[in-house]
Design an enzyme around this catalytic site. Structure first.
Site, PDB file in Angstrom:
ATOM      1  N   LYS A 192       0.803  -1.232   0.000  1.00  0.00           N
ATOM      2  CA  LYS A 192       0.000   0.000   0.000  1.00  0.00           C
ATOM      3  C   LYS A 192       0.838   1.286   0.000  1.00  0.00           C
ATOM      4  CE  LYS A 192      -2.909  -2.402  -0.799  1.00  0.00           C
ATOM      5  NZ  LYS A 192      -3.309  -2.352  -2.201  1.00  0.00           N
ATOM      6  N   SER A 193       2.093   1.132  -0.434  1.00  0.00           N
ATOM      7  CA  SER A 193       2.927   2.326  -0.604  1.00  0.00           C
ATOM      8  C   SER A 193       2.832   2.841  -2.030  1.00  0.00           C
ATOM      9  CB  SER A 193       4.386   2.003  -0.294  1.00  0.00           C
ATOM     10  OG  SER A 193       4.505   1.530   1.018  1.00  0.00           O
ATOM     11  N   THR A 243       1.808  -0.178  -7.360  1.00  0.00           N
ATOM     12  CA  THR A 243       1.217  -0.051  -8.698  1.00  0.00           C
ATOM     13  C   THR A 243       1.832   1.119  -9.468  1.00  0.00           C
ATOM     14  OG1 THR A 243      -0.835  -0.735  -7.608  1.00  0.00           O
ATOM     15  CG2 THR A 243      -1.020   0.032  -9.875  1.00  0.00           C
ATOM     16  N   TRP A 244       1.962   2.239  -8.811  1.00  0.00           N
ATOM     17  CA  TRP A 244       2.491   3.449  -9.451  1.00  0.00           C
ATOM     18  C   TRP A 244       3.975   3.273  -9.780  1.00  0.00           C
ATOM     19  CZ3 TRP A 244       2.322   8.971  -6.786  1.00  0.00           C
ATOM     20  CH2 TRP A 244       2.415   9.953  -7.772  1.00  0.00           C
ATOM     21  N   HIS A 278       7.727  -7.422  -2.080  1.00  0.00           N
ATOM     22  CA  HIS A 278       7.384  -6.770  -0.802  1.00  0.00           C
ATOM     23  C   HIS A 278       8.322  -7.272   0.302  1.00  0.00           C
ATOM     24  CE1 HIS A 278       3.790  -4.839  -2.147  1.00  0.00           C
ATOM     25  NE2 HIS A 278       3.015  -5.900  -2.157  1.00  0.00           N
ATOM     26  N   SER A 329      -4.934   2.941   3.763  1.00  0.00           N
ATOM     27  CA  SER A 329      -5.052   2.359   2.420  1.00  0.00           C
ATOM     28  C   SER A 329      -5.224   0.840   2.527  1.00  0.00           C
ATOM     29  CB  SER A 329      -3.801   2.713   1.607  1.00  0.00           C
ATOM     30  OG  SER A 329      -3.901   2.200   0.315  1.00  0.00           O
ATOM     31  N   TYR A 337       6.421   7.930  -1.079  1.00  0.00           N
ATOM     32  CA  TYR A 337       5.229   8.167  -1.909  1.00  0.00           C
ATOM     33  C   TYR A 337       4.958   9.662  -2.015  1.00  0.00           C
ATOM     34  CZ  TYR A 337       0.213   8.000  -3.135  1.00  0.00           C
ATOM     35  OH  TYR A 337      -1.016   8.177  -3.740  1.00  0.00           O
ATOM     36  N   ARG A 371      -7.628   3.831  -5.304  1.00  0.00           N
ATOM     37  CA  ARG A 371      -8.720   4.323  -4.447  1.00  0.00           C
ATOM     38  C   ARG A 371      -8.807   5.842  -4.546  1.00  0.00           C
ATOM     39  NH1 ARG A 371      -9.545   5.881   0.965  1.00  0.00           N
ATOM     40  NH2 ARG A 371      -7.286   6.000   1.212  1.00  0.00           N
ATOM     41  N   GLY A 407      -5.379   7.918  -4.250  1.00  0.00           N
ATOM     42  CA  GLY A 407      -4.084   8.415  -4.716  1.00  0.00           C
ATOM     43  C   GLY A 407      -3.728   9.765  -4.136  1.00  0.00           C
TER      44      GLY A 407
HETATM   45  P1  A3P Z   1      -4.980   4.918  -1.479  1.00  0.00           P
HETATM   46  O1  A3P Z   1      -5.687   3.715  -0.976  1.00  0.00           O
HETATM   47  O2  A3P Z   1      -4.527   5.817  -0.377  1.00  0.00           O
HETATM   48  O3  A3P Z   1      -5.730   5.671  -2.517  1.00  0.00           O
HETATM   49  P2  A3P Z   1      -0.320  -0.514  -3.801  1.00  0.00           P
HETATM   50  O4  A3P Z   1      -0.153  -0.213  -5.258  1.00  0.00           O
HETATM   51  O5  A3P Z   1       0.990  -0.746  -3.099  1.00  0.00           O
HETATM   52  O6  A3P Z   1      -1.327  -1.577  -3.579  1.00  0.00           O
HETATM   53  O7  A3P Z   1      -0.876   0.821  -3.134  1.00  0.00           O
HETATM   54  C1  A3P Z   1      -2.155   1.318  -3.449  1.00  0.00           C
HETATM   55  C2  A3P Z   1      -2.186   2.809  -3.141  1.00  0.00           C
HETATM   56  O8  A3P Z   1      -1.461   3.506  -4.165  1.00  0.00           O
HETATM   57  C3  A3P Z   1      -3.598   3.383  -3.165  1.00  0.00           C
HETATM   58  O9  A3P Z   1      -3.630   4.425  -2.193  1.00  0.00           O
HETATM   59  C4  A3P Z   1      -3.696   3.907  -4.586  1.00  0.00           C
HETATM   60  O10 A3P Z   1      -4.700   4.853  -4.779  1.00  0.00           O
HETATM   61  C5  A3P Z   1      -2.317   4.496  -4.770  1.00  0.00           C
HETATM   62  N1  A3P Z   1      -1.962   4.629  -6.202  1.00  0.00           N
HETATM   63  C6  A3P Z   1      -2.010   3.654  -7.147  1.00  0.00           C
HETATM   64  N2  A3P Z   1      -1.642   4.156  -8.339  1.00  0.00           N
HETATM   65  C7  A3P Z   1      -1.366   5.452  -8.154  1.00  0.00           C
HETATM   66  C8  A3P Z   1      -0.953   6.515  -9.028  1.00  0.00           C
HETATM   67  N3  A3P Z   1      -0.766   6.314 -10.314  1.00  0.00           N
HETATM   68  N4  A3P Z   1      -0.753   7.731  -8.484  1.00  0.00           N
HETATM   69  C9  A3P Z   1      -0.939   7.950  -7.155  1.00  0.00           C
HETATM   70  N5  A3P Z   1      -1.341   6.999  -6.290  1.00  0.00           N
HETATM   71  C10 A3P Z   1      -1.565   5.762  -6.780  1.00  0.00           C
END
Ligand code: A3P
Length: 280
Positions: free
Chosen positions: A26-27, A30-31, A89, A119, A175, A246, A248
């Site tokens: 949850k850091s 994905t991004w 991870h 998150s 992040y 969710r 971001g």
């Molecule tokens: P939130 O739940 O606070 O919105 P992971 O990818 O490690 O599972 O983490 C998910 C978190 O990264 C979520 O946070 C998600 O919204 C955020 N996230 C995913 N893609 C993103 C992006 N392109 N830009 C900014 N935040 C992103």
């Protein structure tokens, strides 16, 4: 008990030119995956926003192989051509020591723990198939360091210390700094990976295109990320890709945690990070 994650230490065979993205869940794994994939593969696509770019039709989680998901069977990773872009991870202590001695490049991404916790809590609720995950119970567990990847503070600190000792090989990111200045981070990432943007590329805005292509809005609006998903736990769990996008944003914890919870977690972080130089 030996978990599948522990088998990685024995069975994963790092290569000196591996680039390994490491995050605590949850850091924004994905991004980071999207950014690194877009940077590394930019020469394969005539224009980074070309309609056939893999990021437009696949979730970033699938474009960068995960070390640890397969447990002891890492044969698939052996078939990948070098240089490999991988993700995990796992804490540093659960990776083979050759990851550091061979000089693999590690990009570590962490997140402000209150936001990371919230998150995670939302994510767990979304995949819990109707069961309500109690925030107080999970919070207590978070404070106790209960996680398949160990306490978050140990995770952060292991990579933080390694980044101080070997800054050429370990890049430590937060992040919040990507949210604040994604273009700077994209340029830093490209330089660190060893594929810096050329003057020509900067002039034609390739670096800005990477930022745009991987932005929360661009990725979360795609059909694959709105409607797609993946099965886990032998089909028992379905993870819709939309749950990976969710909000971001930074600072959402205030909308879900009490002031007292926030202070408790801040105090824990202060105690655990004391003397390390790590500031979030
Ligand atoms: P939130 O739940 O606070 O919105 P992971 O990818 O490690 O599972 O983490 C998910 C978190 O990264 C979520 O946070 C998600 O919204 C955020 N996230 C995913 N893609 C993103 C992006 N392109 N830009 C900014 N935040 C992103």
């Amino acid at each position: 008990m030996v978990t599948k994650f522990m088998l990685v230490k024995e069975n994963f065979k790092p290569r000196h030119d591996d680039v390994i993205l490491v995050t605590n869940p949850k850091s924004s794994t994905t991004w980071l995956k999207a950014l690194a994939f877009a940077i590394v593969n930019r020469s394969s696509f005539e224009s980074i926003d070309a309609s056939h770019h893999p990021l437009l039709t696949q979730n970033p989680q699938h474009l960068v192989p995960f070390v640890g998901a397969q447990g002891g069977n890492l044969d698939y990773l052996e078939t990948l051509p070098s240089p490999r872009l991988l993700t995990t991870h796992l804490p540093l202590s659960l990776l083979p020591s050759t990851v550091t001695t061979m000089g693999c490049r590690i990009i570590y991404l962490c997140r402000e723990p209150k936001d990371a916790f919230i998150s995670r809590w939302h994510f767990d609720n979304k995949i819990a198939q109707g069961a309500k995950i109690n925030i107080d119970t999970t919070f207590t567990m978070f404070l106790e360091g209960c996680s398949p990847f160990g306490p978050f503070w140990d995770h952060y600190l292991q990579y933080w210390k390694e980044s101080l000792q070997r800054p050429r090989d370990v890049l430590f990111l937060r992040y919040e700094e990507i949210v604040f200045d994604p273009l700077k981070v994209v340029r830093d990432l490209a330089g660190f990976i060893g594929v810096p943007f050329t003057e020509e590329e900067v002039k034609s805005g390739v670096d800005q295109e990477v930022v745009r292509l991987c932005s929360f809005k661009a990725l979360s609006d795609l059909d694959i990320n709105r409607n797609g998903g993946v099965e886990r736990a032998e089909g028992k769990i379905f993870i819709a890709y939309s749950v990976l996008f969710r909000q971001g944003k930074t600072g959402d914890w205030v909308n879900h945690m009490s002031k007292d919870m926030g202070e408790k977690l801040d105090q824990l972080v202060e105690d655990k990070f004391k003397g390390s130089g790590l500031k979030l």
